[in-house]
Structures are given as structure tokens and as C-alpha cells.
Design an enzyme around this catalytic site. Structure first.
Site, PDB file in Angstrom:
ATOM      1  N   GLN A  52      47.118  49.414  52.405  1.00 29.78           N
ATOM      2  CA  GLN A  52      48.325  49.671  52.933  1.00 29.78           C
ATOM      3  C   GLN A  52      48.164  49.523  54.478  1.00 29.78           C
ATOM      4  OE1 GLN A  52      51.797  52.929  53.281  1.00 29.78           O
ATOM      5  NE2 GLN A  52      49.956  53.550  51.753  1.00 29.78           N
TER       6      GLN A  52
ATOM      7  N   CYS B 209      56.149  55.500  56.825  1.00 30.38           N
ATOM      8  CA  CYS B 209      55.420  56.709  57.334  1.00 30.38           C
ATOM      9  C   CYS B 209      56.212  56.913  58.427  1.00 30.38           C
ATOM     10  CB  CYS B 209      54.119  56.563  57.678  1.00 30.38           C
ATOM     11  SG  CYS B 209      52.937  56.495  56.397  1.00 30.38           S
TER      12      CYS B 209
END
Length: 105
Positions: free
Chosen positions: A49, A79
Site C-alpha cells: 500500500q 488514510c
């Protein structure tokens, strides 16, 4: 089951890869890539990621991750990212404000 890496900055990979131009810009002692993006063979399938917003840098970091055996590469678009102060960066959920940039990345 699939193992996902924690979000790893494209720059963390590039600044610590000796063959990349960013390596000479690293102001800290370089870290071994194994310490940043290493995993064991038993952990497959493994997904990297990546965090960042520069398509060229993300592509180079993704290539390094692919060469190291990651089964899949994922762009982090979830995020939370700081919106004020020195830590303000365009990554994670902030990318969703710029769909054309996400498409480019």
C-alpha cells in the site's frame, strides 16, 4: 488470506534505494529496504500500500515493490492526511479531492 502492508511512502522507498536519484538527497542514514518493505515467503499473497501523490515517483516505488515480490500494489486513498502545518501533504483521503490526479497515479 491476503496480507496488506502498512502504508509506505513512495519517498521512503526511493530515498533508501541506492539506484534511485533521491538516495543522495537522504539527510538521514539510509535504511535497508528489507526493514521498510520486507516480508517472508510464507506471507504471500502480499499487497504493498503506497502513499504519495507524484505519479512518476509512485510508479518507480511500485516497480521496486514489484521487483521485491509483492503480488499487488495499491494506492492509499483512505488514510487521514493533515490539512494544516508542516505535516500537510497531498496523500490518502485528501487525494479524493482530486480524482484526475488519482487516475494519473
Amino acid at each position: 488470506p491476503t496480507l496488506w502492508s502498512e502504508m509506505t511512502w513512495d519517498r521512503a522507498i526511493l530515498f533508501n534505494t541506492q539506484s534511485e536519484p533521491e538516495y543522495c538527497l537522504n539527510k538521514n542514514p539510509p535504511r535497508p529496504l528489507e526493514a521498510i518493505i520486507g516480508f517472508s515467503a510464507e506471507e504471500h499473497p502480499v499487497v504493498m500500500q503506497l502513499g504519495g501523490s507524484d505519479a512518476a515517483m509512485l510508479a518507480r516505488a511500485a516497480k521496486i515493490a514489484e521487483q521485491r515480490g509483492y503480488d499487488e500494489i495499491n494506492l492509499n486513498c483512505g488514510c487521514p492526511a493533515a490539512t494544516r502545518g508542516r505535516a500537510r501533504n497531498n496523500y490518502g483521503a485528501r487525494l479524493m479531492f482530486d480524482p484526475p490526479l488519482v487516475a494519473e497515479c
